[in-house]
Design an enzyme around this catalytic site. Sequence first.
Site, mmCIF file in Angstrom:
data_model
loop_
_atom_site.group_PDB
_atom_site.id
_atom_site.type_symbol
_atom_site.label_atom_id
_atom_site.label_comp_id
_atom_site.label_asym_id
_atom_site.label_seq_id
_atom_site.Cartn_x
_atom_site.Cartn_y
_atom_site.Cartn_z
ATOM 1 N N HIS A 102 0.868 -1.186 0.000
ATOM 2 C CA HIS A 102 0.000 0.000 0.000
ATOM 3 C C HIS A 102 0.906 1.238 0.000
ATOM 4 O O HIS A 102 1.420 1.626 1.044
ATOM 5 C CB HIS A 102 -0.870 -0.073 1.269
ATOM 6 C CG HIS A 102 -1.770 1.077 1.535
ATOM 7 N ND1 HIS A 102 -3.146 0.960 1.524
ATOM 8 C CD2 HIS A 102 -1.526 2.374 1.849
ATOM 9 C CE1 HIS A 102 -3.692 2.129 1.823
ATOM 10 N NE2 HIS A 102 -2.728 3.012 2.038
ATOM 11 N N CYS A 120 -3.703 10.607 5.196
ATOM 12 C CA CYS A 120 -4.208 10.087 6.469
ATOM 13 C C CYS A 120 -4.317 11.255 7.439
ATOM 14 O O CYS A 120 -3.369 12.027 7.587
ATOM 15 C CB CYS A 120 -3.260 9.013 7.008
ATOM 16 S SG CYS A 120 -3.784 8.363 8.603
HETATM 17 P P1 HMG Z 1 -11.252 6.681 21.746
HETATM 18 O O1 HMG Z 1 -11.622 8.129 21.818
HETATM 19 O O2 HMG Z 1 -10.047 6.232 22.476
HETATM 20 O O3 HMG Z 1 -12.397 5.679 22.180
HETATM 21 O O4 HMG Z 1 -11.103 6.304 20.202
HETATM 22 P P2 HMG Z 1 -13.795 5.855 22.844
HETATM 23 O O5 HMG Z 1 -14.260 4.460 23.081
HETATM 24 O O6 HMG Z 1 -13.702 6.803 23.987
HETATM 25 O O7 HMG Z 1 -14.689 6.496 21.718
HETATM 26 C C1 HMG Z 1 -14.806 7.886 21.463
HETATM 27 C C2 HMG Z 1 -16.188 8.142 20.925
HETATM 28 O O8 HMG Z 1 -16.358 7.487 19.662
HETATM 29 C C3 HMG Z 1 -17.299 7.594 21.812
HETATM 30 O O9 HMG Z 1 -18.424 8.427 21.615
HETATM 31 C C4 HMG Z 1 -17.582 6.249 21.227
HETATM 32 O O10 HMG Z 1 -18.883 5.812 21.474
HETATM 33 C C5 HMG Z 1 -17.389 6.503 19.753
HETATM 34 P P3 HMG Z 1 -19.044 9.275 22.847
HETATM 35 O O11 HMG Z 1 -19.353 8.255 23.899
HETATM 36 O O12 HMG Z 1 -17.939 10.211 23.250
HETATM 37 O O13 HMG Z 1 -20.228 9.962 22.261
HETATM 38 N N1 HMG Z 1 -16.946 5.319 19.016
HETATM 39 C C6 HMG Z 1 -17.431 4.942 17.832
HETATM 40 N N2 HMG Z 1 -18.401 5.436 17.050
HETATM 41 C C7 HMG Z 1 -18.639 4.814 15.900
HETATM 42 N N3 HMG Z 1 -17.958 3.737 15.470
HETATM 43 C C8 HMG Z 1 -16.980 3.214 16.219
HETATM 44 C C9 HMG Z 1 -16.685 3.819 17.452
HETATM 45 N N4 HMG Z 1 -15.786 3.555 18.407
HETATM 46 C C10 HMG Z 1 -15.959 4.485 19.371
HETATM 47 N N5 HMG Z 1 -16.308 2.153 15.773
HETATM 48 C C11 HMG Z 1 -11.028 4.766 18.359
HETATM 49 C C12 HMG Z 1 -10.617 5.029 19.796
HETATM 50 C C13 HMG Z 1 -10.274 3.545 17.887
HETATM 51 C C14 HMG Z 1 -12.518 4.534 18.322
HETATM 52 C C15 HMG Z 1 -10.659 5.997 17.508
HETATM 53 O O14 HMG Z 1 -9.322 6.289 17.709
HETATM 54 C C16 HMG Z 1 -10.891 5.781 16.032
HETATM 55 O O15 HMG Z 1 -12.020 5.648 15.570
HETATM 56 N N6 HMG Z 1 -9.812 5.795 15.234
HETATM 57 C C17 HMG Z 1 -9.905 5.609 13.809
HETATM 58 C C18 HMG Z 1 -8.930 6.487 13.135
HETATM 59 C C19 HMG Z 1 -8.982 6.300 11.641
HETATM 60 O O16 HMG Z 1 -9.997 5.951 11.069
HETATM 61 N N7 HMG Z 1 -7.849 6.572 10.977
HETATM 62 C C20 HMG Z 1 -7.754 6.480 9.570
HETATM 63 C C21 HMG Z 1 -7.717 5.067 9.083
HETATM 64 S S1 HMG Z 1 -6.118 4.280 9.207
HETATM 65 C C22 HMG Z 1 -5.315 4.820 7.771
HETATM 66 O O17 HMG Z 1 -5.788 5.671 7.091
HETATM 67 C C23 HMG Z 1 -4.091 4.109 7.325
HETATM 68 C C24 HMG Z 1 -4.361 3.104 6.220
HETATM 69 O O18 HMG Z 1 -4.984 3.697 5.106
HETATM 70 C C25 HMG Z 1 -3.066 2.484 5.754
HETATM 71 C C26 HMG Z 1 -2.002 3.515 5.593
HETATM 72 O O19 HMG Z 1 -1.951 4.209 4.577
HETATM 73 O O20 HMG Z 1 -1.227 3.613 6.541
HETATM 74 C C27 HMG Z 1 -5.258 1.983 6.716
HETATM 75 MG MG MG Z 2 -3.347 4.799 3.269
#
Ligand code: HMG
Ligand code: MG
Length: 341
Positions: free
Chosen positions: A249, A282
Amino acid sequence: SRTDYVRIVEVGPRDGLQNEKQSIPVSTKIELVNRLAQTGLRTIEAGSFVSPKWVPQMANSSEILEHVLNNTPQSPHPITYQWLLPNVRGLDNFLSLLHSKTPSGQDAYPTPPPSPGTGEGPALNSSSQTPSAPIHELSIFTAATEAFTQKNTNCSIAESLKRFEPIMARGKEMNLKVRAYISVALGCPYEGPNVDPHKVAELAVSLLEMGADEISVADTTGMGTAPKTAELLKTLSAAGIEKGDLALHFHDTYGQALVNSVVALEHGIRTFDAAVGGLGGCPFSPGATGNVATEDLVHTFHSLGLKTGVDIEKLAAIGEWISQELGKADESRAGKATLAQ
Ligand code: HMG
Ligand code: MG
């Protein structure tokens, strides 16, 4: 032959769009998925079920899933849709939709066809346009450095692996394949360009042992170079990881994505992620630009006599269209050149 087919995983609708600041109408995202389904692409990462507080742009992914389930995009072959999720909460949200939309008596989880990477390439010129049942896969993600894992998912690498266990177990139960990303494998925005390839290998082994069906090794920052890519692939191979279990990737931040892709090809890799129009970035990797453009990768692979099954003219038109929709430049060289012909 079996080695001249390259599988492209189109990540534009998810990795490509997640970093856009302006909220993109869900109709545009759905149109993007529909158009991509017409190009010969067989695998499309269509959205993510992550916290909307962390990545607001992906908040309407459930509507994209609903669209795929209710109005399966027309394509001459079944398409695999991948959905990125960080935790069980995301999996629950995904599965509740999948179950609610699957008519009773119909197989919600058709057995995926044999992976083209391990057999003959698919029939490339099927003319029938009957909708085929979509196949769904889960994508989970961790990273090769502690700093990036914290910024991206607010946990340590070890904690991220713990989070995957129940996802992997449920995925297997439901007959859904699970792909696992390892981000910042060739450079980290927080820890620098020299990421230990042994750390990547160790993680890949853990993820495969846990049941991952494929590892996508991601150069999130585009800091990868030809020698670094070669060294990483040798290290993965020395750790016993099969080439067929890997996808690469690349991001094109330093203009090295095609060079690195050819190095990976020479090491026997046959699955590559890319985004139409070179979309992407990202949110947790400051300064990172887009993914390698699918058009550029397809052009390069075709020039080497490899088959992708993808119609580059259709792809180029989509790259131009989506770039216009987003008000940004089309980043694909081959796409623009194809359109100018
Ligand atoms: P957190 O703040 O530590 O966890 O986030 P939390 O449990 O306190 O959740 C925060 C809030 O989000 C809460 O809401 C949860 O309910 C809600 P509140 O109670 O405050 O109203 N929540 C959710 N809502 C919907 N769907 C869920 C979910 N989980 C919690 N699944 C967490 C931890 C992992 C959730 C957060 O850090 C997160 O969502 N991270 C995702 C980040 C992301 O998407 N990054 C981009 C993708 S990775 C990338 O791009 C790289 C890749 O392309 C490869 C590359 O190029 O490297 C893959
Ligand atoms: Mg990527």
